[in-house]
Structures are given as C-alpha cells and as structure tokens.
Design an enzyme around this catalytic site. Structure first.
Site, PDB file in Angstrom:
ATOM      1  N   SER A   1       7.886  -0.999  -0.036  1.00 39.21           N
ATOM      2  CA  SER A   1       8.699   0.210  -0.208  1.00 39.21           C
ATOM      3  C   SER A   1      10.159  -0.126  -0.524  1.00 39.21           C
ATOM      4  CB  SER A   1       8.644   1.055   1.059  1.00 39.21           C
ATOM      5  OG  SER A   1       7.312   1.282   1.435  1.00 39.21           O
TER       6      SER A   1
HETATM    7  N1  SAM Z   1       4.746  -1.351   4.855  1.00 35.55           N
HETATM    8  C1  SAM Z   1       4.532  -2.097   3.636  1.00 35.55           C
HETATM    9  C2  SAM Z   1       5.573  -3.133   3.390  1.00 35.55           C
HETATM   10  O1  SAM Z   1       6.540  -3.238   4.161  1.00 35.55           O
HETATM   11  O2  SAM Z   1       5.402  -3.887   2.431  1.00 35.55           O
HETATM   12  C3  SAM Z   1       4.392  -1.219   2.437  1.00 35.55           C
HETATM   13  C4  SAM Z   1       3.137  -0.469   2.466  1.00 35.55           C
HETATM   14  S1  SAM Z   1       2.470   0.097   0.939  1.00 35.55           S
HETATM   15  C5  SAM Z   1       3.601   1.334   0.456  1.00 35.55           C
HETATM   16  C6  SAM Z   1       1.067   0.970   1.631  1.00 35.55           C
HETATM   17  C7  SAM Z   1       0.006   0.063   2.180  1.00 35.55           C
HETATM   18  O3  SAM Z   1      -0.922   0.868   2.894  1.00 35.55           O
HETATM   19  C8  SAM Z   1      -0.773  -0.662   1.104  1.00 35.55           C
HETATM   20  O4  SAM Z   1      -0.710  -2.037   1.302  1.00 35.55           O
HETATM   21  C9  SAM Z   1      -2.204  -0.120   1.281  1.00 35.55           C
HETATM   22  O5  SAM Z   1      -3.209  -1.075   1.002  1.00 35.55           O
HETATM   23  C10 SAM Z   1      -2.193   0.276   2.745  1.00 35.55           C
HETATM   24  N2  SAM Z   1      -3.202   1.245   3.147  1.00 35.55           N
HETATM   25  C11 SAM Z   1      -3.659   2.351   2.497  1.00 35.55           C
HETATM   26  N3  SAM Z   1      -4.580   2.983   3.232  1.00 35.55           N
HETATM   27  C12 SAM Z   1      -4.721   2.275   4.391  1.00 35.55           C
HETATM   28  C13 SAM Z   1      -5.514   2.426   5.570  1.00 35.55           C
HETATM   29  N4  SAM Z   1      -6.382   3.433   5.742  1.00 35.55           N
HETATM   30  N5  SAM Z   1      -5.399   1.508   6.547  1.00 35.55           N
HETATM   31  C14 SAM Z   1      -4.533   0.460   6.420  1.00 35.55           C
HETATM   32  N6  SAM Z   1      -3.755   0.273   5.326  1.00 35.55           N
HETATM   33  C15 SAM Z   1      -3.842   1.174   4.332  1.00 35.55           C
END
Ligand code: SAM
Length: 214
Positions: free
Chosen positions: A61
């Site tokens: 993000s």
């Molecule tokens: N917090 C992260 C960082 O600091 O880099 C950025 C997160 S990114 C915007 C969103 C993440 O949520 C992705 O890596 C995606 O694979 C994960 N995601 C989506 N659905 C999910 C779920 N049900 N459980 C765990 N992770 C999930």
C-alpha cells in the site's frame, strides 16, 4: 541511495501535510526500511507517494494509506494485533513497532514466505504469520485488541468482529471490488460504533467472508 533521507522526506511531504499527527506513527514510518519490502528493481521507488506491485498481482500500500490505517488503530504499545493481508510484510513491521505482538495472515504462500524472510532479516521477533483465509480470523489466538484488514471487503467479516476484544478497534476498507472507504469499528460494552474515513482503492479481500476469487 540515502534511504534514511528519503524516508524522512516521505514523512515530511506525504504524511504530515495530510494530517497524520500521532508521533509514534510518524516515528515508525521514519524508521522502518520500506525499500527492503519491495522487489530490488523497485527499491528506488519505495518512498514515492504510491502503492507498488508485489508478487501474485498484489500490492504494497501507499505510505500515506499505511499511516492513516495505523493511526486509526490508536496503538499505545500493549496491544495484540491481527492483520489480514500480509503482502510484503511492511504494514506488519510498522504495527510491530507500535504494539506488543502482531499476527498476520496472507492467502498466497509465496508472499507469506517472502515476508517471513524479511522479518527474520530485520530481526522482528513479535510478528507471527501464516497462510490462509484471513476472513476467518485466527481463532486460536483470539481475542485481538486491534484488527486491521489491508484488502477491500464487501462488509466486515463476522469472524473478525467476533474475535475483537471488548474495547477493541477494527479498521477495514469496505465498498465494491475496486473502490472503498476506510471503516473503523469500535467494540464497546453497549455494542459496535462505526465511523467512515478516507476513500481508498485496495485489491479485493478474497475468501469465505469476502469476495469470490473469480
Ligand atoms: N499489508 C500489505 C503490505 O504491507 O504489503 C499490503 C496488502 S495488499 C494491499 C492485500 C493483500 O491481502 C494481498 O497480498 C492479498 O493476497 C491479501 N489477501 C486478500 N484476501 C485475503 C484473505 N482472505 N486472507 C489473507 N490475505 C488476503
């Protein structure tokens, strides 16, 4: 590249002018080496005012969004925190600077492994991670004083509300698959209070209590 100077400039030009005030959040953002959480070919962009790609078509993000969401959690240092969507691990590292322990869940195994390697290299010992569907929460470790979801959801997943401790705070982007608004939920003795905050665009939260993968 003088990354320390770039980090300080990021805080001064992207966070403070947009209203981030919590000194502990500003300090963590000025200290955690964000460039070590992005692919080496993109390290020179790590402190720019934007989200960046990670593996599996996901993102790390924008720094401002990390700071806003962290500030909304009102961390004092004693909290047990759950993060859904580990991604690069950067947000979890910021949370670890500001809380007692961080539990973080990612649905892609390779992202979990890469993040685990970064936490090891940077000697974070209070971050615990696993691969799975974060919409189910982490029942064995509940309750959590704070929960942050870093992917966009249609609604707050009920298991996360259930796993929030009394007095706890949950921050989650809610909306449609492409466009959301940050929602802060507080669990008070007389029920839940909800406040809407900053508009945002997150990748979708895919899972049983999120969006379908398709
Ligand atoms: N917090 C992260 C960082 O600091 O880099 C950025 C997160 S990114 C915007 C969103 C993440 O949520 C992705 O890596 C995606 O694979 C994960 N995601 C989506 N659905 C999910 C779920 N049900 N459980 C765990 N992770 C999930």
């Amino acid at each position: 590249m003088d990354y320390k100077r770039l980090r300080e400039a990021m805080v001064k030009t992207q966070l403070v002018p947009r209203g981030i005030r919590d000194p502990r959040v500003l300090k963590a953002m000025a200290e955690v080496p964000r460039h070590l959480f992005v692919e080496s070919s993109r390290q020179q962009l790590a402190y720019e005012d934007m989200a960046l790609p990670t593996a599996d078509g996901q993102t790390i993000s924008q720094p401002y969004m990390v700071a806003v969401m962290t500030e909304l959690l009102e961390l004092s240092g004693t909290e047990k925190v759950l993060e859904i969507g580990t991604g690069s691990g950067y947000q979890a590292a910021i949370l670890a600077e500001l809380s007692r322990a961080v539990y973080t869940i990612e649905r892609y195994d390779d992202l979990t492994e890469q993040a685990a390697g970064r936490f090891r290299d940077l000697t974070y010992t209070t971050i615990f991670l696993k691969t799975g569907d974060g919409t189910l929460g982490w029942p064995e470790e509940a309750p959590f004083d704070r929960i942050m979801v870093t992917a966009g959801a249609p609604d707050p997943p009920q298991p996360l509300i259930d796993q929030l401790a009394p007095g706890g705070i949950l921050v989650i982007p809610v909306g449609d698959r492409n466009f959301q608004q940050l929602l802060r939920i507080r669990k008070n003795s007389d029920g839940l209070t909800r406040e809407l905050h900053t508009p945002c665009m997150f990748v979708p939260l895919i899972g049983r209590f999120g969006w379908d993968a398709g």
